[in-house]
Design an enzyme around this catalytic site. Structure first.
Site, short mmCIF file in Angstrom:
data_model
loop_
_atom_site.label_atom_id
_atom_site.label_comp_id
_atom_site.label_asym_id
_atom_site.label_seq_id
_atom_site.Cartn_x
_atom_site.Cartn_y
_atom_site.Cartn_z
N LYS A 1 -23.77 -75.44 -17.03
CA LYS A 1 -24.43 -75.05 -18.28
C LYS A 1 -23.77 -73.76 -18.78
CE LYS A 1 -28.96 -77.12 -17.82
NZ LYS A 1 -28.60 -77.95 -16.66
N ASP B 1 -23.02 -79.61 -19.52
CA ASP B 1 -24.33 -80.05 -19.99
C ASP B 1 -24.55 -79.59 -21.43
OD1 ASP B 1 -24.89 -81.13 -17.52
OD2 ASP B 1 -26.34 -79.60 -16.93
N MET B 2 -25.42 -80.28 -22.15
CA MET B 2 -25.77 -79.83 -23.50
C MET B 2 -27.14 -79.15 -23.44
SD MET B 2 -24.78 -79.42 -26.53
CE MET B 2 -23.44 -80.54 -26.98
N GLN C 1 -26.96 -85.66 -27.30
CA GLN C 1 -28.40 -85.93 -27.20
C GLN C 1 -28.86 -86.87 -28.31
OE1 GLN C 1 -28.80 -81.80 -27.71
NE2 GLN C 1 -29.50 -81.37 -25.62
N ARG D 1 -21.63 -87.98 -21.63
CA ARG D 1 -22.92 -88.38 -21.07
C ARG D 1 -23.89 -88.46 -22.26
NH1 ARG D 1 -25.49 -83.83 -17.88
NH2 ARG D 1 -24.30 -84.51 -16.07
N LYS E 1 -31.34 -88.55 -23.86
CA LYS E 1 -32.28 -88.46 -24.99
C LYS E 1 -32.36 -87.04 -25.51
CE LYS E 1 -35.32 -92.27 -23.67
NZ LYS E 1 -36.71 -92.70 -23.44
N GLY E 2 -32.26 -86.05 -24.61
CA GLY E 2 -32.38 -84.64 -25.01
C GLY E 2 -33.69 -84.08 -24.51
N THR F 1 -30.36 -92.06 -18.26
CA THR F 1 -31.77 -92.31 -18.62
C THR F 1 -32.45 -93.07 -17.49
OG1 THR F 1 -33.26 -93.34 -20.23
CG2 THR F 1 -31.18 -94.47 -19.85
N ARG G 1 -39.18 -79.73 -15.31
CA ARG G 1 -39.30 -81.16 -14.98
C ARG G 1 -40.76 -81.60 -15.04
NH1 ARG G 1 -34.13 -81.46 -14.78
NH2 ARG G 1 -34.57 -82.51 -16.73
P1 FDA Z 1 -38.20 -91.02 -20.74
O1 FDA Z 1 -38.51 -89.56 -20.82
O2 FDA Z 1 -38.77 -91.92 -21.77
O3 FDA Z 1 -38.58 -91.52 -19.32
C1 FDA Z 1 -38.56 -92.89 -18.96
C2 FDA Z 1 -39.31 -93.03 -17.66
O4 FDA Z 1 -38.59 -92.39 -16.61
C3 FDA Z 1 -40.68 -92.35 -17.65
O5 FDA Z 1 -41.67 -93.20 -18.11
C4 FDA Z 1 -40.86 -92.00 -16.19
O6 FDA Z 1 -41.30 -93.13 -15.50
C5 FDA Z 1 -39.47 -91.70 -15.74
N1 FDA Z 1 -39.16 -90.26 -15.80
C6 FDA Z 1 -38.42 -89.63 -16.73
N2 FDA Z 1 -38.30 -88.32 -16.43
C7 FDA Z 1 -39.00 -88.14 -15.29
C8 FDA Z 1 -39.28 -87.01 -14.46
N3 FDA Z 1 -38.79 -85.80 -14.74
N4 FDA Z 1 -40.02 -87.21 -13.36
C9 FDA Z 1 -40.50 -88.42 -13.03
N5 FDA Z 1 -40.29 -89.51 -13.78
C10 FDA Z 1 -39.55 -89.38 -14.88
N6 FDA Z 1 -30.90 -83.38 -21.34
C11 FDA Z 1 -30.26 -82.53 -22.14
O7 FDA Z 1 -30.80 -82.13 -23.16
N7 FDA Z 1 -29.00 -82.09 -21.82
C12 FDA Z 1 -28.35 -82.50 -20.70
O8 FDA Z 1 -27.22 -82.09 -20.45
C13 FDA Z 1 -29.03 -83.43 -19.85
N8 FDA Z 1 -28.44 -83.89 -18.71
C14 FDA Z 1 -29.05 -84.89 -17.99
C15 FDA Z 1 -28.37 -85.47 -16.91
C16 FDA Z 1 -28.94 -86.54 -16.24
C17 FDA Z 1 -28.19 -87.17 -15.09
C18 FDA Z 1 -30.20 -87.06 -16.65
C19 FDA Z 1 -30.81 -88.24 -15.98
C20 FDA Z 1 -30.87 -86.45 -17.69
C21 FDA Z 1 -30.32 -85.37 -18.36
N9 FDA Z 1 -30.99 -84.76 -19.41
C22 FDA Z 1 -30.32 -83.85 -20.20
C23 FDA Z 1 -32.43 -85.02 -19.62
C24 FDA Z 1 -32.67 -86.09 -20.65
O9 FDA Z 1 -32.38 -85.60 -21.93
C25 FDA Z 1 -34.15 -86.56 -20.61
O10 FDA Z 1 -34.98 -85.49 -20.91
C26 FDA Z 1 -34.58 -87.13 -19.28
O11 FDA Z 1 -33.60 -87.94 -18.74
C27 FDA Z 1 -35.86 -87.97 -19.45
O12 FDA Z 1 -35.65 -88.98 -20.40
P2 FDA Z 1 -35.43 -90.53 -20.07
O13 FDA Z 1 -34.21 -90.96 -20.79
O14 FDA Z 1 -35.45 -90.81 -18.63
O15 FDA Z 1 -36.63 -91.26 -20.82
#
Ligand code: FDA
Length: 306
Positions: free
Chosen positions: A92, A126-127, A156, A177, A180-181, A219, A282
């Protein structure tokens, strides 16, 4: 279904005692030491999963903290190489001091990148929040134009600008990568509607794959993963053209299914002593977990409570 109660609890999380947060932190991070990170990555590798190691340390306030973070990344890179781990690193810019001193951040990025290149290890930038989007993309472009190939960026899907960024970067065939953000952004610049975010996510992945980019699909959203798999199939992208990424301790069943089906999967492995801020973030992100934290607190006051 996330209740109003859980959401309210999430808002009060900073008041939760550290030992309780620590118990939940264990789920999301490797531990406090580099050795913990190495052990976690090795365990993932043994199950056919790659790692990306993140040194916890956002919100740097002093240049020395940024220098220390860069030095820790150098140790991480040495360890990945020495232990022959299948892993790269995620950095970051805020942790490398971009908000303290832009020149220092440039120098530290260069230092980390040089160490990574010595070991042929990829670096993902990372963003962060929208205040850093332009600066992050500028630094990424500069690095690529200077000939650094093993470096990637993050876009994002919640940001309205993202498809423009995809187009602007197309000439670099960037390694991206898509997420969603995680940051809460004003509605003028970011979508709030989950369907709009997912739509933008799939569009970005589709356009990037069409342009020949390597895409890391980060995701845990099961229906979204299905949509992306359909795009991959339609575009006949080979298994080497993309990977899925997930956070440590999240959606392990989905991860196992993807690995079993032969997709490349990488897990984000944070470690360090800045675990409290990371875990609270988280927990806020997923308020339903806050309910478990609360029950844990109650249990420590009310013996025998289930
Ligand atoms: P969503 O939030 O809709 O979650 C889908 C399902 O996954 C949920 O219903 C739940 O079951 C499960 N889930 C999700 N998050 C969880 C948690 N913390 N604990 C338990 N269960 C959970 N963002 C960003 O702005 N900049 C970045 O550089 C990154 N880098 C990054 C790297 C990696 C490897 C991942 C997986 C994620 C990121 N993110 C990120 C975070 C990303 O933007 C997003 O906030 C999270 O991945 C959660 O969103 P989902 O896409 O999982 O969908």
């Amino acid at each position: 279904m996330i209740g109003v109660f859980d959401r309210a609890l999430a808002a009060t999380l900073p008041l939760v005692p550290r030992p309780v947060v620590r118990r939940f932190a264990d789920r999301y991070m490797a531990g406090e030491t580099l050795e913990d990170a190495v052990t976690t990555v090795r365990r993932l590798n043994d199950r056919g999963v790659m790692g990306t190691v993140d040194v916890l340390g956002e919100f740097i306030r002093a240049p020395e903290e940024a220098e220390a973070t860069a030095a820790t990344y150098e140790h991480v890179l040495d360890a990945i190489a020495a232990e022959r781990l299948d892993a790269n690193i995620s950095v970051k810019l805020s942790a490398l001091g971009i908000d303290v001193d832009a020149k220092l951040a440039d120098d530290l990025v260069a230092r980390v990148l040089a160490a990574a290149e010595r070991h042929h290890i990829f670096v993902r930038i990372d963003m962060e929040d929208s205040g850093l989007t332009d600066r992050t993309l500028r630094i990424y472009r500069r690095l690529r134009e200077a000939g650094h190939e093993r470096v990637g960026v993050v876009l994002q899907a919640c940001m309205r600008r993202t498809m423009d960024d995809v187009e602007a970067l197309a000439g670099l065939t960037p390694n991206v990568r898509v997420v969603k953000g995680i940051y809460i952004e004003p509605e003028e610049i970011a979508y709030r509607d989950p369907a709009a975010i997912n739509g933008n996510f799939v569009r970005a992945v589709d356009r990037l794959l069409a342009g020949g980019s390597y895409v890391a699909v980060a995701t845990h959203d099961r229906p979204l993963i299905e949509e992306v798999l359909a795009v991959i199939e339609r575009r006949l992208v080979s298994r080497e053209g993309y990977e899925f990424q997930m956070l440590l301790g999240v959606a392990e069943d989905v991860r196992h299914r993807l690995v079993a089906a032969g997709h490349r999967v990488r897990v984000y492995v944070p470690f360090g002593n800045a675990w409290y801020a990371y875990s609270v973030r988280r927990l806020k992100e997923n308020p339903s977990i806050a309910g478990y934290v609360a029950r844990d607190v109650m249990r420590s006051f009310v013996p025998g409570l289930r």
